[in-house]
Scaffold this active site. Structure first.
Site, mmCIF file in Angstrom:
data_model
loop_
_atom_site.group_PDB
_atom_site.id
_atom_site.type_symbol
_atom_site.label_atom_id
_atom_site.label_comp_id
_atom_site.label_asym_id
_atom_site.label_seq_id
_atom_site.Cartn_x
_atom_site.Cartn_y
_atom_site.Cartn_z
ATOM 1 N N GLU B 56 12.963 -8.933 -10.528
ATOM 2 C CA GLU B 56 13.101 -10.286 -10.672
ATOM 3 C C GLU B 56 13.796 -10.580 -8.474
ATOM 4 O O GLU B 56 13.232 -11.526 -8.751
ATOM 5 C CB GLU B 56 13.802 -11.374 -11.558
ATOM 6 C CG GLU B 56 12.695 -10.556 -13.104
ATOM 7 C CD GLU B 56 13.229 -9.336 -13.711
ATOM 8 O OE1 GLU B 56 13.787 -8.412 -12.589
ATOM 9 O OE2 GLU B 56 12.904 -9.620 -14.604
ATOM 10 N N GLN B 119 19.764 -10.220 -25.486
ATOM 11 C CA GLN B 119 19.240 -10.755 -23.841
ATOM 12 C C GLN B 119 19.465 -13.128 -24.216
ATOM 13 O O GLN B 119 18.752 -13.238 -23.266
ATOM 14 C CB GLN B 119 17.684 -11.357 -23.880
ATOM 15 C CG GLN B 119 17.537 -9.604 -23.659
ATOM 16 C CD GLN B 119 16.457 -8.794 -23.292
ATOM 17 O OE1 GLN B 119 15.157 -9.989 -22.763
ATOM 18 N NE2 GLN B 119 16.091 -7.583 -22.592
ATOM 19 N N MET B 491 23.750 -2.029 11.549
ATOM 20 C CA MET B 491 24.096 -2.479 11.763
ATOM 21 C C MET B 491 25.955 -2.258 11.593
ATOM 22 O O MET B 491 27.083 -2.724 11.945
ATOM 23 C CB MET B 491 24.424 -3.572 10.794
ATOM 24 C CG MET B 491 25.146 -5.551 11.481
ATOM 25 S SD MET B 491 25.400 -5.390 13.444
ATOM 26 C CE MET B 491 23.765 -6.486 13.828
HETATM 27 C C1 LIG Z 1 23.396 -8.834 10.492
HETATM 28 C C2 LIG Z 1 23.481 -11.262 10.802
HETATM 29 C C3 LIG Z 1 23.435 -11.935 11.890
HETATM 30 C C4 LIG Z 1 23.811 -12.658 12.139
HETATM 31 N N1 LIG Z 1 23.562 -13.664 14.039
HETATM 32 C C5 LIG Z 1 23.321 -14.154 13.800
HETATM 33 C C6 LIG Z 1 23.677 -14.736 14.939
HETATM 34 O O1 LIG Z 1 23.670 -13.996 16.136
HETATM 35 N N2 LIG Z 1 23.426 -16.175 16.135
HETATM 36 C C7 LIG Z 1 22.426 -17.127 14.249
HETATM 37 O O2 LIG Z 1 21.986 -18.448 15.205
HETATM 38 N N3 LIG Z 1 22.607 -16.776 13.505
HETATM 39 C C8 LIG Z 1 22.835 -14.653 12.696
HETATM 40 N N4 LIG Z 1 22.777 -14.933 11.616
HETATM 41 C C9 LIG Z 1 22.640 -16.096 10.912
HETATM 42 C C10 LIG Z 1 23.605 -17.145 10.827
HETATM 43 O O3 LIG Z 1 24.364 -15.996 9.251
HETATM 44 C C11 LIG Z 1 23.485 -18.723 9.802
HETATM 45 O O4 LIG Z 1 22.052 -17.865 8.681
HETATM 46 C C12 LIG Z 1 22.458 -19.101 10.825
HETATM 47 O O5 LIG Z 1 22.974 -19.694 11.725
HETATM 48 C C13 LIG Z 1 22.500 -20.600 9.748
HETATM 49 O O6 LIG Z 1 21.280 -21.586 10.539
HETATM 50 P P1 LIG Z 1 21.547 -22.649 11.108
HETATM 51 O O7 LIG Z 1 22.702 -23.212 11.294
HETATM 52 O O8 LIG Z 1 20.404 -22.646 11.342
HETATM 53 O O9 LIG Z 1 21.637 -23.351 9.485
HETATM 54 P P2 LIG Z 1 20.728 -23.649 7.684
HETATM 55 O O10 LIG Z 1 20.983 -22.390 7.697
HETATM 56 O O11 LIG Z 1 19.388 -22.975 8.365
HETATM 57 O O12 LIG Z 1 20.674 -24.733 7.084
HETATM 58 C C14 LIG Z 1 19.880 -26.026 7.831
HETATM 59 C C15 LIG Z 1 20.770 -26.982 8.338
HETATM 60 O O13 LIG Z 1 19.952 -28.132 8.265
HETATM 61 C C16 LIG Z 1 19.889 -29.323 6.957
HETATM 62 N N5 LIG Z 1 18.883 -29.596 7.332
HETATM 63 C C17 LIG Z 1 17.857 -28.807 6.049
HETATM 64 N N6 LIG Z 1 16.960 -29.626 5.758
HETATM 65 C C18 LIG Z 1 17.154 -30.878 6.632
HETATM 66 C C19 LIG Z 1 16.479 -31.757 7.398
HETATM 67 N N7 LIG Z 1 14.582 -32.317 7.052
HETATM 68 N N8 LIG Z 1 16.536 -32.872 8.171
HETATM 69 C C20 LIG Z 1 17.890 -32.529 9.000
HETATM 70 N N9 LIG Z 1 18.581 -31.578 8.516
HETATM 71 C C21 LIG Z 1 18.580 -31.017 7.349
HETATM 72 C C22 LIG Z 1 20.917 -28.564 6.095
HETATM 73 O O14 LIG Z 1 21.872 -29.775 5.672
HETATM 74 C C23 LIG Z 1 21.751 -27.060 6.979
HETATM 75 O O15 LIG Z 1 22.790 -28.408 7.257
HETATM 76 C C24 LIG Z 1 23.009 -13.224 11.228
HETATM 77 C C25 LIG Z 1 23.013 -13.496 9.451
HETATM 78 C C26 LIG Z 1 22.693 -11.857 9.463
HETATM 79 C C27 LIG Z 1 22.594 -10.986 8.403
HETATM 80 C C1 LIG Z 2 22.689 -6.222 -0.077
HETATM 81 C C2 LIG Z 2 23.063 -6.292 0.949
HETATM 82 N N1 LIG Z 2 24.313 -5.156 0.735
HETATM 83 C C3 LIG Z 2 25.370 -4.791 1.948
HETATM 84 C C4 LIG Z 2 25.062 -5.390 2.990
HETATM 85 C C5 LIG Z 2 25.868 -4.711 4.721
HETATM 86 N N2 LIG Z 2 24.561 -4.322 5.464
HETATM 87 C C6 LIG Z 2 24.643 -5.605 6.154
HETATM 88 S S1 LIG Z 2 23.297 -4.995 7.372
HETATM 89 C C7 LIG Z 2 23.533 -3.130 6.726
HETATM 90 C C8 LIG Z 2 22.663 -1.488 6.525
HETATM 91 C C9 LIG Z 2 21.384 -1.782 7.015
HETATM 92 O O1 LIG Z 2 20.813 -1.184 7.317
HETATM 93 P P1 LIG Z 2 19.200 -0.902 7.631
HETATM 94 O O2 LIG Z 2 18.252 -2.353 6.819
HETATM 95 O O3 LIG Z 2 19.075 0.689 8.188
HETATM 96 O O4 LIG Z 2 19.600 -1.363 9.021
HETATM 97 P P2 LIG Z 2 20.358 -1.214 10.725
HETATM 98 O O5 LIG Z 2 21.260 -1.826 10.972
HETATM 99 O O6 LIG Z 2 20.045 0.202 11.025
HETATM 100 O O7 LIG Z 2 18.297 -1.874 11.945
HETATM 101 C C10 LIG Z 2 24.270 -3.567 5.827
HETATM 102 C C11 LIG Z 2 24.680 -1.938 4.365
HETATM 103 C C12 LIG Z 2 24.213 -6.913 3.182
HETATM 104 N N3 LIG Z 2 23.769 -7.508 4.290
HETATM 105 N N4 LIG Z 2 23.273 -6.456 1.791
#
Ligand SMILES: Cc1cc2nc3c(=O)[nH]c(=O)nc-3n(C[C@H](O)[C@H](O)[C@H](O)COP(=O)(O)OP(=O)(O)OC[C@H]3O[C@@H](n4cnc5c(N)ncnc54)[C@H](O)[C@@H]3O)c2cc1C
Ligand SMILES: Cc1ncc(C[n+]2csc(CCOP(=O)(O)OP(=O)(O)O)c2C)c(N)n1
Ligand SMILES: [Mg+2]
Lengths: 170, 595
Positions: B56, B119, B491
């Site tokens: 799911e 369930q 990471m």
């Molecule tokens: C491992 C990892 C590393 C990351 N590193 C980075 C990084 O280096 N740099 C980075 O940027 N992010 C990074 N992120 C992502 C980060 O966590 C956020 O998800 C991201 O920065 C949020 O993007 P955003 O500000 O565009 O907002 P979003 O989450 O896309 O939110 C959208 C915003 O726009 C608004 N909005 C929605 N619809 C409309 C509309 N029609 N008109 C006007 N406004 C609207 C919403 O209210 C909200 O405020 C990383 C994520 C991970 C998992």
């Molecule tokens: C469901 C979930 N559990 C744990 C994490 C924490 N986490 C972030 S990146 C990462 C490792 C990902 O490994 P891999 O898919 O091999 O990607 P790589 O960084 O090696 O490119 C983990 C465990 C997460 N983001 N999501």
């Protein structure tokens, strides 16, 4: 959040659809985001339109309070969010039932103070009183402080109901 | 008021009729006792297609991929109890990334609710903080109205996931149908049109800017392709530099010289230093996330900030701004363009030119540079694998959608794959859900059967929803899974190297499967590249295969993702790769507690 350090208290009134789960949404928002709830009341108002009014007293920096209002406002069943403490003068009232266990001299003293604070005796035995008192929460607090040495045993408070002064409506 | 017809039909039929009226073409789902009447009704019609997933959670991610790539609402159907709880991760993912989803969950019959029935789960209770809104339908006469309202709530304003919990008696008992309401919703009415005075103030600031920047985000993607086009026009007419969050990539074409690449923790030097040094910032549909701002106290210290967002709670949440513009990004950008043209105040061109010279110097440092050894037998650099994947697919000219899992590979994809159009990049940003990419790709491929859909994956993440390979094969979905296999949770390993003294606790995956044979066991094609000379041929073969493929690309296990702003540091305190001199301040004790 530099330059946002001043803490203030806010009395916020929220008009919501009177549907199941709406209170859980509001409370969940406060607990989930770590906001304070100092007082919370809820009861249906506007019977015909199925709406309830939630009054919540909270505290935080200006930015946090603005954030709380914006978060409340985006809940789907919320019609209106009003920051009574910001939008102008307002009234805040709370009711309390206060039980005093005392005998002898202290009974007369308790009654005198109750009279001064306009608290009513709603129940009495030879060893106890229950006072009913309505007022601003500060006034209730002050009365409770005075009652403590006289045998204050139990308090039940309603939480704050608030409304704007004058012609303003939310 | 919605019109109700007097004709009564079984609830499940009424439900499907309402879905059809909402334009639903496909449902991602998984059956079970509580939803059997709905499945029975699905069986007896052809208008709505059902895609049977294998978990799911994957149903929700598939619906997210479908929604993000089409702009429509994605629809999910799961059973009560474990079906609903399995969906929760997907719901939170959609909530964090503002993806419109309607998730139908089965529930025990109304008279058993609260009895710990078989369930039974308190689905509305569990999903309250996981959704934009949720409903429990208690009365048959509410059914159609609730379905229409759920779609309205999911797609309007800031989009998000909505759950409708459907007790079994409600989907069996006769219910009246009601058409969608024509009147505005009684309480939920998001503001779409920006206030003209705020627009005027913004243009004044922008005209006077000496060191401007446009910082765009996922909200521009949410606002639709027209908003992205408007953004590009604004960038070109003003001549301002533009950077984007992870979620906003593609809104401004990567090839446009004004585009500085992604900003934030793994953003480019030019984007981060331009953010740090700007005097006027225009944020559009971006929410000042902590991955983006770094240490708040040191974030863009001199900038006057303008923020366009449809959700007032996004504005002044983390960062106080001078001009707040509440409204839809498309409408606000078009109002800005008009006001920009009408405002006679001249731009400070010389200052802008000087600003660009500074930016070009930063850009000249080529912060994403890496060195790929080319002799046969050389180890593949993960960045290079993505560069080649990008170049080869670009030259192929097919419409290409990229999804990712979560980790280093995700960041390298964001850095090295260049997006020219919105809605072609799907990644889990806010929640960072490993296991997102494969099911999301599935949903994209269902929506775009002719397109090339690639999940750029890590070997750890892919195992989190690997069961969906079975769905790919059942529906003949030719999704390509491109694994950057470093045998590590890269990471995690990178943070352990930089922050925890190189103690690699539990971040190495021993006993990985043989991904080639794993693909074959799912009736897909498995390919492998071990060294550099095998990379291009494997990519070509993968792209030439019209079935699902897993391409297992063995990459350098020690590679780290740079630039990196360590947690708790500021934009001008990036750590750069081994090929560069760093200006990094190092990691502070306060930084260590951050994630
Ligand atoms: C491992 C990892 C590393 C990351 N590193 C980075 C990084 O280096 N740099 C980075 O940027 N992010 C990074 N992120 C992502 C980060 O966590 C956020 O998800 C991201 O920065 C949020 O993007 P955003 O500000 O565009 O907002 P979003 O989450 O896309 O939110 C959208 C915003 O726009 C608004 N909005 C929605 N619809 C409309 C509309 N029609 N008109 C006007 N406004 C609207 C919403 O209210 C909200 O405020 C990383 C994520 C991970 C998992
Ligand atoms: C469901 C979930 N559990 C744990 C994490 C924490 N986490 C972030 S990146 C990462 C490792 C990902 O490994 P891999 O898919 O091999 O990607 P790589 O960084 O090696 O490119 C983990 C465990 C997460 N983001 N999501
Ligand atoms: Mg890995």
């Amino acid at each position: 959040m530099a330059n946002d350090t001043g803490f203030r208290s806010a009395t916020i009134s929220v008009l919501v659809d009177n549907e199941s789960g709406v209170l859980a949404r509001v409370i969940g928002l406060f607990s989930g985001r770590g906001y304070n709830i100092d007082s919370l009341t809820v009861a249906p108002v506007e019977d015909g339109r199925g709406r309830s009014r939630i009054n919540v007293v909270t505290s935080g920096t200006e930015m946090v309070i603005e954030q709380i209002k914006a978060q409340l406002d985006r809940l789907v069943p919320v019609h209106r969010v009003a920051d009574l403490s910001k939008e102008g003068p307002h009234l805040a009232r709370e009711m309390a039932l206060i039980k005093i266990l005392c005998a002898g001299e202290r009974r007369a003293e308790a009654l005198r103070l109750a009279d001064a604070f306009r608290a009513r005796v709603v129940d009495a035995t030879t060893e106890s009183f229950v006072f009913e008192m309505t007022g601003n929460p500060d006034k209730l607090d002050a009365f409770l402080d005075l009652m403590r040495p006289l045998g204050l045993a139990e308090v039940s408070r309603t939480g704050v109901a608030a409304i704007a002064r004058g012609t303003r409506v939310i | 008021m919605a019109m109700t017809t007097s004709e009564m039909r079984p609830g499940a039929e009424v439900l499907l009729r309402a879905l059809k009226e909402q334009g639903v073409e496909v449902i991602f789902g998984y059956p079970g006792g509580a939803v059997l009447p709905i499945y029975d009704a699905i069986f007896q019609q052809n208008a709505i297609r059902h895609v049977l997933v294998r978990h799911e959670q994957a149903a929700v991610h598939a619906a997210e991929g479908y929604a993000r790539s089409t702009g429509k609402v994605g629809v999910v159907l799961v059973t009560s109890g474990p079906g609903a709880t399995n969906a929760v991760t997907g719901l939170v993912d959609a909530l964090m990334d503002s993806i419109p989803i309607v998730c139908l969950t089965g529930q025990v019959p109304t008279h058993l609710i609260g009895n710990d029935a078989f369930q039974e789960a308190d689905t509305t209770g569990i999903t309250r903080p996981a959704t934009k809104h949720n409903y429990l339908v208690r009365k048959s006469e509410d059914l159609a109205r609730v379905v229409h309202e759920a779609f309205y709530v999911a797609r309007s304003g800031r989009p998000g996931p909505v759950v409708i919990d459907l007790p079994k008696d409600i989907v069996i008992n006769p219910a009246p149908y009601a058409a969608p309401a024509t009147a505005p919703h009684r309480s939920y009415r998001p503001v779409l049109d920006p206030a003209p005075d705020a627009i005027a103030k913004a243009v004044d600031l922008l005209k006077g800017a000496k060191r401007p920047i446009i910082y765009t985000g996922g909200g521009v993607i949410n606002a639709g392709p027209a908003a992205a086009a408007m953004l590009t026009r604004l960038v070109r007419e003003t001549g301002f530099p533009c950077t984007s969050t992870l979620m906003g990539l593609g809104a401004c074409p990567a090839s446009d010289p004004h585009f500085l690449g992604m900003l934030g923790m793994h953003g480019t030097v030019e984007a981060n230093l331009a953010m740090h040094g700007c005097d006027v910032m225009l944020a559009v549909g971006a929410r000042f996330d902590d991955r983006v701002t770094g240490r708040l106290a040191a974030f863009s210290p001199q900038a006057k900030k303008i923020h366009i967002d449809i959700d007032p709670s996004s504005i002044n949440k983390n960062v106080a701004v001078e001009v707040a513009i509440v409204g839809d990004a498309g409408r606000a950008l078009s109002a800005l363009l008009d006001a920009w043209a009408r405002n006679t105040k001249p731009q400070d061109r010389p200052a802008l030119a000087a600003w660009w010279r500074e930016i070009e110097a930063w850009r000249g440092r080529d912060c994403l540079r890496y060195t790929q050894a080319t002799a046969p037998g050389a180890i593949i650099k993960p960045q290079h694998a993505i560069r080649r994947l990008y170049e080869i697919t670009r030259d192929l000219g097919r419409e290409t959608f990229i999804t990712t899992e979560v980790g280093q590979h995700q960041m390298w994809a964001a850095q090295h794959f260049r997006f020219e159009r919105p809605n072609h990049w799907m990644t889990s940003g806010g929640l960072g859900t490993m296991g997102y990419g494969l099911p999301a790709a599935m949903g994209v491929q269902i929506a775009h059967p002719e397109a090339l859909v690639i999940d750029i994956a890590g070997e750890a993440s892919i195992l989190m929803n690997i069961q969906e390979m079975s769905t790919l094969s059942q529906y003949r979905l030719p999704v390509k899974v491109f694994i950057l296999n470093n045998q590590y949770m890269g990471m995690v390993r990178q943070w352990q190297e930089l922050l925890h003294g190189g103690r690699y606790a539990e971040s190495y995956t021993a006993a990985l499967p043989d991904f080639v044979r794993l693909a074959e066991s799912f009736h897909a094609v498995g390919l492998r590249a071990r060294t550099i000379e095998e990379l291009d041929p494997v990519i070509h073969e993968m792209l030439a295969t019209d079935r699902a493929v897993i391409a297992d690309i063995a990459v350098d296990q020690a590679e780290n993702c740079f630039p990196m702003i360590p947690s708790g540091a500021a934009h001008n305190e990036m750590i750069l790769g081994p090929e560069h001199e760093s200006e990094a301040a190092g990691i502070t004790d306060e930084g260590l507690v951050l994630v």
